[in-house]
Design a protein around this motif. Structure first.
Motif, PDB file in Angstrom:
ATOM      1  N   PRO A   1       4.729  -2.868  48.540  1.00  0.00           N
ATOM      2  CA  PRO A   1       5.141  -4.661  47.436  1.00  0.00           C
ATOM      3  C   PRO A   1       4.012  -5.559  47.824  1.00  0.00           C
ATOM      4  O   PRO A   1       2.579  -5.316  48.447  1.00  0.00           O
ATOM      5  CB  PRO A   1       6.423  -5.258  49.336  1.00  0.00           C
ATOM      6  CG  PRO A   1       6.007  -4.537  50.021  1.00  0.00           C
ATOM      7  CD  PRO A   1       5.283  -3.571  49.134  1.00  0.00           C
TER       8      PRO A   1
ATOM      9  N   ILE B   1       1.812  -8.311  48.348  1.00  0.00           N
ATOM     10  CA  ILE B   1       1.127  -9.867  49.164  1.00  0.00           C
ATOM     11  C   ILE B   1       0.680 -10.422  48.517  1.00  0.00           C
ATOM     12  O   ILE B   1      -0.770  -9.805  48.389  1.00  0.00           O
ATOM     13  CB  ILE B   1       0.910  -8.753  50.834  1.00  0.00           C
ATOM     14  CG1 ILE B   1       2.278  -7.892  51.077  1.00  0.00           C
ATOM     15  CG2 ILE B   1       0.724 -10.346  51.619  1.00  0.00           C
ATOM     16  CD1 ILE B   1       3.379  -8.507  52.026  1.00  0.00           C
TER      17      ILE B   1
ATOM     18  N   THR C   1       5.091 -14.128  46.168  1.00  0.00           N
ATOM     19  CA  THR C   1       5.974 -15.140  47.293  1.00  0.00           C
ATOM     20  C   THR C   1       6.516 -16.006  46.979  1.00  0.00           C
ATOM     21  O   THR C   1       6.576 -16.585  46.125  1.00  0.00           O
ATOM     22  CB  THR C   1       5.008 -16.204  48.330  1.00  0.00           C
ATOM     23  OG1 THR C   1       4.104 -15.122  49.120  1.00  0.00           O
ATOM     24  CG2 THR C   1       5.546 -16.780  49.511  1.00  0.00           C
TER      25      THR C   1
ATOM     26  N   THR D   1       9.914 -15.600  51.358  1.00  0.00           N
ATOM     27  CA  THR D   1      10.253 -13.455  50.753  1.00  0.00           C
ATOM     28  C   THR D   1       9.305 -13.610  49.980  1.00  0.00           C
ATOM     29  O   THR D   1       9.550 -14.289  49.183  1.00  0.00           O
ATOM     30  CB  THR D   1      11.824 -13.465  50.784  1.00  0.00           C
ATOM     31  OG1 THR D   1      11.986 -14.513  49.321  1.00  0.00           O
ATOM     32  CG2 THR D   1      12.185 -14.299  51.753  1.00  0.00           C
ATOM     33  N   THR D   2       9.425 -11.859  49.821  1.00  0.00           N
ATOM     34  CA  THR D   2       8.084 -11.248  48.684  1.00  0.00           C
ATOM     35  C   THR D   2       9.406 -10.772  47.732  1.00  0.00           C
ATOM     36  O   THR D   2      10.314 -10.609  48.062  1.00  0.00           O
ATOM     37  CB  THR D   2       8.488  -9.896  49.451  1.00  0.00           C
ATOM     38  OG1 THR D   2       7.601 -10.045  51.069  1.00  0.00           O
ATOM     39  CG2 THR D   2       7.213  -9.146  48.728  1.00  0.00           C
TER      40      THR D   2
ATOM     41  N   LEU E   1       3.628  -1.818  55.694  1.00  0.00           N
ATOM     42  CA  LEU E   1       4.441  -1.328  54.350  1.00  0.00           C
ATOM     43  C   LEU E   1       4.742  -1.220  54.601  1.00  0.00           C
ATOM     44  O   LEU E   1       5.716  -0.387  53.825  1.00  0.00           O
ATOM     45  CB  LEU E   1       3.483  -3.093  52.992  1.00  0.00           C
ATOM     46  CG  LEU E   1       3.446  -3.645  53.866  1.00  0.00           C
ATOM     47  CD1 LEU E   1       2.189  -4.249  52.573  1.00  0.00           C
ATOM     48  CD2 LEU E   1       4.340  -4.789  53.545  1.00  0.00           C
TER      49      LEU E   1
ATOM     50  N   TYR F   1       6.733 -10.589  54.166  1.00  0.00           N
ATOM     51  CA  TYR F   1       7.479  -9.601  53.734  1.00  0.00           C
ATOM     52  C   TYR F   1       8.203  -9.125  55.306  1.00  0.00           C
ATOM     53  O   TYR F   1       9.327  -8.857  56.012  1.00  0.00           O
ATOM     54  CB  TYR F   1       6.745  -8.050  53.839  1.00  0.00           C
ATOM     55  CG  TYR F   1       5.201  -7.836  54.888  1.00  0.00           C
ATOM     56  CD1 TYR F   1       4.358  -8.748  54.335  1.00  0.00           C
ATOM     57  CD2 TYR F   1       5.697  -7.036  55.899  1.00  0.00           C
ATOM     58  CE1 TYR F   1       3.474  -8.575  55.101  1.00  0.00           C
ATOM     59  CE2 TYR F   1       5.053  -6.991  56.835  1.00  0.00           C
ATOM     60  CZ  TYR F   1       3.197  -7.687  56.302  1.00  0.00           C
ATOM     61  OH  TYR F   1       1.888  -7.321  57.457  1.00  0.00           O
ATOM     62  N   ASP F   2       7.867 -10.429  56.436  1.00  0.00           N
ATOM     63  CA  ASP F   2       8.031 -10.284  57.977  1.00  0.00           C
ATOM     64  C   ASP F   2       9.231 -10.983  58.000  1.00  0.00           C
ATOM     65  O   ASP F   2       9.888 -11.848  58.978  1.00  0.00           O
ATOM     66  CB  ASP F   2       6.834  -9.677  58.531  1.00  0.00           C
ATOM     67  CG  ASP F   2       7.630  -9.174  59.776  1.00  0.00           C
ATOM     68  OD1 ASP F   2       8.626  -8.684  60.067  1.00  0.00           O
ATOM     69  OD2 ASP F   2       6.597  -8.898  60.188  1.00  0.00           O
TER      70      ASP F   2
END
Lengths: 832, 366
Positions: B36, B38, B43, B53-54, B130, B269-270
């Motif tokens: 994905p 980043i 975002t 979120t991604t 990722l 992503y986290d």
């Protein structure tokens, strides 16, 4: 001198005197021993004998004899042609004649004016006899060179000097056999024949051919110098055709242009350079005509009108009415003194014949050089030396060793050998360099020989010239640079009045100039130069400039070159000469900067690209280690796969790369613009276009990729790129256009027109309200509005990211740039 | 860390490596690593989850260009290095991983470093996260502990117990970076208060604030690391403790406070593991500068960077309530910022005994 016995010192012409002296001695031998003891004998010496005894004055020393002889003959030939604007065709030959006795046959033939057959014997044999005693730039000045060759031949051998001559003012060709009477400075004509047409040797309308036998040893170092001398002569005289025949083969230096620098004109001396001698000479010239002193002055010196001359004479307090013959030296010196103090216009430069931009550029654009295959050549020479004299061979072998080992104290030679070897390898790669006038080396004779003529073509030459007054003489300083292309390494070429200077480079002003002009004038640093241009990193040369593939040419013309030594091999830093040379060189360095910086960038890119291969083991090892097995096929397949891929790619890539760079002169900017364009579209129609987007990203990636590869390509073939530009440019534009008018997106696009985006940007408040309202809809819409906003913001954020993007255009690096900015923030936090 | 997680990681890495090897040997096609994307342009603010979120953008890392081969190599080298770390049953910091994988690339003539700096290797670690979908704490790669905690709470790490309520005002405990191994016990506090910096935390702790108001004090010492953020989230969501955040009254400080509440672009992503959407950012407000009469000498002039950031923030969807807009406008007008430490100008106890209680009373926590 007094210690020498009188009979050996005295000339036959003075025999009479000698006898008298001896008689005197006899008479008073017993009574006046004391007188005799302190008797000093004064003798007169013939010019020829003086020059033979002091041959070093004319540069004829030991191992340089052959070099100097060739030099003098070539220079005479060129002077003879140029004074009548004849395009010179010169044939020189240097061949071993009698190996056992070190005898060499030297011949030189030209198509110059020749010499009137009555004057010829004197012109060849009598020292200080010259047609060149005048105030204009010529190679020869003293009337010594040719005579020196003749005298040495007479001195060391019993062969006659053979001359074929067809003077421009005569119809017939004459053949002479001459020797010099060293004791009297007079020629001995052994034979003079009118040659019938069928026996004629000289084909041109006029010309001169001389053949002499000289006794000399030809050391390899001298041979190199001779080759270098002929090569360099052809560079500064590209309008001449020179054929040089030696035991190594025939070297042909073609005529590359028919433009000749305009010949120098004889001029009157400048009054600020007046002294008692010139003044008296001027007066005596007009002795028979009844002329006033001012009149004589104004017609004997340049930049001196009658009025001004009159003022000068009046200022001295001398009467204008006194007949000029009645002035004493005491009176005349007053005139000289006043002239020294008076300001005159700068002297004119008609008597100088600089090479000129056009001609020197032609010379620099195709440098003819004799290159040698170093290893074989030297051993061969060693063999001949041993054959000659076993006792001397030992000494000679040791003398040659430094050259063999390339550790000769003379840097010039060491440099040459390097040059030669690099060129050799280049030559094997490209079988036939395609020079405009193809050199016609006689393949048969040359293929076996270790020497050949190579034409060096630089990518760039620059030229500048300055006129200044040095030594009270107008002096033209011409400077040229030839850079890149076939030029393998650094070299300094020095010329004075179109004569190459080969010896004593270390003490020449040019050397100082080069070390004093900073390399950063070229827009690169010393470090960059050393890192990117060094051929091998171990042998780092001290001076950064010397790692560049650069030839620097300095040509100084003047009727009074400030030579450092009598040998006329290096120029002293006299007056403002150095200043002018430095400013010329700085100017040229600046002109070079665009090119060199371009190359520097390419080199850096190239070096980076070359690294990719070294990454493959990392990949393969990681995979093997992780899988805990060693698949030997992996490495092989991977390498093949990537190499195939990279070799296929460039074809398409270059096209795209070109198209983008065609849009704007700055490729980097273009890619950014494209990026932005893509981003706008992406975010505006984000959801509908997700699939498309990934493609877009790939495309931008591709473009970036192509640039890299294009660079590599550029390095390989600079020229191939230009062809497909316009078409592909169109194609690319079409692609863009298509993307924008994609019907499936038309609806969405109209909603979120990019132009609106701009206005939104200006009125953030409004946008926010709108967005909030939109945000009340479905989640999908909310997301979209957010995306839109981020796109608005992005324009700004992008700016801050521009720099890192510039440098590492790869999209993956964006992650890093974000991280960078984060780490900044973290740091900031820490500071608190 | 659970051996199951380790096992999972090793399996995933092997699968990825196998895939690449097969692509190359059997299919003769370019291997591709899908990640994905980043960064700021991928975002997305999720209204539903109230966090960053991604997005769905992907990047493909493939050794198909000279430029990308190094990146591809870096990712694989890092993945392999982490596998080795797990094989040896060791732990490492991100810096440790950087050193473990340092090397030169190229020959004598052209040499460059495999990593240009630690950011490169950090990046590769992120890529491994990722690729595997496993956060790095769970494959034993951690960072230096930064966060500090103090108050009525006990942490169990392995067999050890860290009691953060030592009964004294003397010290705080570092928050362990391997949060996966940490069990939280005995949370007796009424609420959790997060401050930006450890200096401020020390001041508050010393004043007896913890005992007086029964609070847990936390700080990320500037930009909070993942463990600190996770700790806040766990306390808020599992232990149902209200969370309040205090940071400096400047755009950077506000950014740090928001890191707890909405997440960050680089770790979007986290977010699900790290973000505490219910956290309340209570101060220091720009208006507090004037309301609490911070003397002019203790105020700082905003830099251009601050102004730009504030302009930026004003447009963010998570800043669209009236109060925040007002605060940002105030800042943009006055162009003045202030640190929490500035309250010390009013006396060393002013912050903990006047300002903070007033703020907390406003939201009904005390």
């Amino acid at each position: 001198m007094p210690n020498k016995s009188a009979s050996t010192v005295l000339n036959p012409a003075e025999d009479q005197v000698k006898v008298e002296i001896e008689e005197l001695k006899k008479d008073n031998s017993q009574s006046t021993t004391k007188l005799e003891k302190y008797k000093i004998i004064y003798n007169k010496k013939a010019e020829s004998e003086f020059f033979v005894d002091n041959s070093a004055l004319a540069g004829f020393t030991g191992e340089r004899i052959l070099y100097m002889a060739i030099r003098e003959l070539i220079e005479n030939s060129l002077d003879s042609c140029e004074s009548f604007s004849i395009l010179p065709s010169i044939k020189i030959s240097l061949k071993i004649f009698d190996q056992a006795n070190d005898l060499w046959m030297l011949a030189c033939e030209d198509n110059g004016t020749g010499i009137n057959s009555d004057k010829l014997p004197i012109a060849v044999c009598s020292f200080l006899t010259s047609a060149k005693y005048m105030e204009k730039q010529q190679r020869g000045l003293f009337g010594v060179g040719l005579k020196m060759v003749a005298a040495f031949s007479t001195k060391d051998t019993d062969f006659p000097i053979k001359v074929w001559n067809k003077s421009i003012d005569e119809q017939d060709e004459y053949y002479f056999e001459l020797r010099t009477d060293i004791g009297t400075n007079k020629p001995i004509v052994l034979s003079k024949k009118l040659l019938p047409k069928q026996h004629s040797r000289i084909q041109d309308t006029s010309g001169f051919r001389i053949e002499v036998i000289l006794r000399a040893k030809l050391l390899p170092i001298t041979k190199n110098k001779i080759y270098e001398y002929v090569s360099e002569t052809s560079i500064v005289n590209p309008y001449s055709s020179i054929t040089f025949e030696t035991d190594d083969g025939i070297f042909q230096f073609n005529r590359r242009t028919s433009i000749m620098p305009s010949p120098a004109q004889e001029i009157l001396p400048h009054p600020s350079d007046m002294d008692l001698k010139t003044l008296k000479k001027a007066i005596s010239k007009f002795q028979t005509q009844k002329m006033s002193l001012p009149k004589i002055l104004s017609s004997s010196f340049q930049k001196l009108s009658y009025e001004k001359a009159k003022d000068i004479v009046t200022n001295t307090g001398l009467s204008l009415k006194t007949p000029t013959g009645d002035f004493s030296e005491h009176d005349l010196i007053k005139i000289v003194n006043i002239c020294k103090k008076t300001k005159f216009q700068n002297p004119n430069t008609d008597h100088l014949s600089p090479i000129g931009r056009e001609v020197l550029t032609i010379g620099m654009m195709s440098e003819y050089t004799i290159v040698s295959n170093k290893g074989n050549d030297n051993t061969e020479v060693t063999v001949t030396a041993q054959a000659q004299a076993p006792s001397q061979a030992q000494a000679q072998a040791t003398a040659e060793k430094p050259i063999l080992n390339n550790a000769n104290p003379n840097p010039q030679v060491a440099d040459d050998n390097v040059t030669a070897s690099t060129i050799e390898s280049e030559q094997s790669e490209e079988s036939t360099p395609t020079p405009m006038p193809t050199p016609t080396p006689l393949k048969n004779s040359l293929s076996k020989s270790n020497f050949s003529v190579k034409v060096l073509k630089p990518v760039l030459t620059t030229y500048t010239s300055r006129t200044c007054v040095i030594n009270n003489r107008p002096t033209v300083v011409e400077t040229g640079l030839a850079y890149g292309g076939d030029i393998p390494s650094f070299k300094l070429y020095r010329f004075a009045n179109k004569i190459p200077l080969l010896y004593d480079e270390g003490s020449d002003v040019a050397r100082e100039v080069i070390s004093e002009v900073e390399i950063n004038k070229m827009g690169i640093t010393k470090k960059q130069a050393k890192e990117q241009f060094s051929v091998n990193k171990e042998s780092k040369k001290d001076r950064a400039i010397e790692v560049l593939p650069l030839h620097i040419f300095f040509h100084i013309c003047s009727t009074k070159i400030p030579y450092k030594t009598a040998g006329k091999e290096s120029i002293a830093s006299e007056g403002e000469l150095k200043y002018y040379m430095k400013s010329s060189l700085s100017e040229l360095y600046r002109k070079l900067s665009t090119q060199i910086r371009k190359e520097l960038k390419l080199k850096e890119a190239e070096n980076k690209i070359r690294l990719y291969k070294h990454y493959l083991p990392f990949i393969v090892d990681s995979i093997n280690e992780s899988l805990g097995s060693k698949n030997s096929k992996l490495n092989e397949s991977f390498t093949k796969l990537i190499e195939n891929h990279l070799s296929k790619k460039p074809q398409i890539d270059i096209d795209i790369g070109n198209a983008s760079s065609a849009d704007s002169p700055l490729p980097v900017q273009t890619s950014q613009e494209m990026d932005l364009a893509d981003v706008d579209l992406e975010s505006d129609i984000q959801e509908a276009q997700l699939i498309k987007e990934t493609k877009d990203i790939q495309k931008t990636k591709d473009i970036q990729k192509t640039k890299d590869i294009q660079k590599t390509k550029d390095i390989q073939k600079t020229k191939t790129t230009a062809f497909s530009k316009p078409n592909l440019n169109k194609l690319e534009r079409k692609k863009k256009a298509n993307k924008k008018v994609d019907p499936s997106l038309a609806g969405k696009l109209s909603k979120v027109d990019p132009t609106k985006n701009v206005t939104k940007n200006k009125k953030p408040k409004g946008t926010i309200k709108k967005l909030i309202i939109k945000g009340k809809g479905t989640t999908n819409k909310k997301n979209k509005s957010l995306a839109m906003k981020t796109s608005v913001n992005r324009a700004k954020t992008n700016k801050s990211f521009n720099k890192p993007q510039n440098q590492n255009q790869s999209k993956t690096k964006e992650v890093q740039s974000t991280i960078d900015s984060y780490s900044k923030r973290v740091n900031k936090g820490k500071k608190k | 860390m659970s051996t199951a997680k380790k096992q999972e990681f090793v399996t995933i890495i092997k699968r990825i490596m196998r895939k690449i090897s097969d692509d190359v040997i059997k299919q003769n096609q370019m291997p591709i690593l899908d990640l994905p994307k980043i960064g700021y342009d991928n975002t997305i603010w999720s209204d539903e989850k109230r966090m960053l979120t991604t997005g769905d953008k992907k990047i493909e890392v493939s050794p198909d260009s000279v430029k990308k081969i190094p990146t591809f190599a870096q990712y694989l080298v890092m993945a392999n290095a982490v596998k080795k770390l797990l094989d040896e049953d060791m732990e490492s910091t991100i810096r440790g991983m950087y050193y473990a994988t340092l090397s030169n690339v190229g020959d004598d003539k052209n040499k460059q470093k495999f990593w240009t700096g630690q950011e490169d290797s950090d990046n590769a670690i992120k890529a491994v996260e990722l690729l595997t979908g496993i956060p790095r704490e769970e494959f034993s790669v951690t960072s230096k502990p930064k966060g500090m905690i103090s108050g009525p709470i006990k942490l169990r790490v392995g067999g050890d117990i860290i009691d953060c309520n030592l009964g004294s005002r003397a010290t705080s405990q570092l928050i362990p970076t391997n949060m996966g191994d940490v069990q939280i016990d005995d949370v007796k506090a009424d609420f959790v208060m997060v401050v930006e910096k450890d200096t401020v935390l020390n001041n508050i702790r010393k004043s007896g604030f913890i005992q007086k108001y029964n609070a847990i004090l936390l700080t990320g010492s500037g930009e909070p690391d993942r463990a600190t953020r996770m700790m806040v989230k766990i306390l808020n969501e599992q232990w149902k403790k209200p969370v309040v955040v205090f940071a400096d009254a400047d755009p950077w400080g506000l950014g740090i406070a928001l890191r707890y509440k909405i997440g960050s672009e680089s770790l979007s992503y986290d977010s699900e593991r790290l973000v505490t959407p219910d956290a309340q950012v209570l101060g220091m407000m720009f208006s507090d500068i004037y309301q609490y009469n911070i003397p002019e000498v203790a105020r700082l002039t905003a830099s251009d960077e601050d102004i730009n950031r504030a302009h930026d923030m004003k447009k963010k969807p998570w800043m669209q309530n009236k109060q925040w807009q007002k605060e940002l406008n105030l800042f943009l007008n006055k162009k003045e910022k202030c640190e929490l430490d500035a309250f010390f100008k009013h006396g060393f106890k002013y912050l903990s005994e006047t300002y903070l209680p007033q703020k907390l009373r406003m939201v009904g926590l005390i």
